[in-house]
Design an enzyme around this catalytic site. Sequence first.
Site, PDB file in Angstrom:
ATOM      1  N   LYS A  34      36.696 -25.678 -88.027  1.00  0.00           N
ATOM      2  CA  LYS A  34      37.396 -25.976 -89.273  1.00  0.00           C
ATOM      3  C   LYS A  34      37.918 -24.690 -89.916  1.00  0.00           C
ATOM      4  O   LYS A  34      39.057 -24.638 -90.377  1.00  0.00           O
ATOM      5  CB  LYS A  34      36.492 -26.732 -90.238  1.00  0.00           C
ATOM      6  N   ALA A  84      33.061 -25.875 -93.292  1.00  0.00           N
ATOM      7  CA  ALA A  84      31.701 -26.414 -93.395  1.00  0.00           C
ATOM      8  C   ALA A  84      31.650 -27.780 -92.735  1.00  0.00           C
ATOM      9  O   ALA A  84      32.655 -28.488 -92.654  1.00  0.00           O
ATOM     10  CB  ALA A  84      31.282 -26.515 -94.857  1.00  0.00           C
ATOM     11  N   ASP A  85      30.469 -28.132 -92.285  1.00  0.00           N
ATOM     12  CA  ASP A  85      30.257 -29.467 -91.745  1.00  0.00           C
ATOM     13  C   ASP A  85      28.814 -29.871 -92.007  1.00  0.00           C
ATOM     14  O   ASP A  85      27.919 -29.019 -92.031  1.00  0.00           O
ATOM     15  CB  ASP A  85      30.561 -29.535 -90.252  1.00  0.00           C
ATOM     16  N   THR A  86      28.615 -31.172 -92.206  1.00  0.00           N
ATOM     17  CA  THR A  86      27.287 -31.718 -92.489  1.00  0.00           C
ATOM     18  C   THR A  86      27.041 -32.917 -91.598  1.00  0.00           C
ATOM     19  O   THR A  86      27.916 -33.775 -91.468  1.00  0.00           O
ATOM     20  CB  THR A  86      27.185 -32.152 -93.965  1.00  0.00           C
ATOM     21  N   ALA A 139      26.353 -26.612 -91.808  1.00  0.00           N
ATOM     22  CA  ALA A 139      26.751 -25.301 -91.306  1.00  0.00           C
ATOM     23  C   ALA A 139      27.943 -24.822 -92.114  1.00  0.00           C
ATOM     24  O   ALA A 139      28.812 -25.611 -92.498  1.00  0.00           O
ATOM     25  CB  ALA A 139      27.117 -25.383 -89.833  1.00  0.00           C
TER      26      ALA A 139
END
Length: 186
Positions: free
Chosen positions: A50, A67-69, A104
């Site tokens: 991203k 960011a990623d969740t 992250a």
Amino acid sequence: MIYLASNSPRRAQLLKQIEIEFTVLNTSIEEQIKEDESPENYVLRLAREKASAGFASSAKDRPVLGADTVVIIDRQILEKPSDQNHAKKMLQLLSGRTHQVFTAIALLDSASSKTQLVKTDVSFKVLNEQEIAEYWLSGEPLDKAGGYGIQGIAGKFITNISGSYSAVVGLPLYETDLLIKDFIGR
């Protein structure tokens, strides 16, 4: 000032909360786990991808944050539900149990990149069928990893949290602030 490679209104709100100046970049990447990829590596890779996609579309004049969740239970990744039945299955799986939320973050520019993974344990009360059905009707589960938003109605389902609340929402504030200060201060 940074770029935020995310369409998430929650991430934007969290960055504003810690007084980070940013411009949103609309990016799109394929979010598909690779064979034999661990949940940790998956969420780190997505955050990096991203940020990289954002950097590629930016003026390249400042760092880009991605960011990623994901929600993890029994080493299974629960991302956003595809429909009501999918959301129901996820919530039934989480009901009365503790799961992990991995968020992250990745910050990069043309010279370097830094990533960090934040893990948080979240425990749910036992949910009954009516609670799950009513929660679906609220509309809240639609765009949330694991089919729930801790910052909304689902907050009443949470019996315990160990780790970063803001990471469960979508952006770990403490770690993001440190990462940005460290990155820009290099």
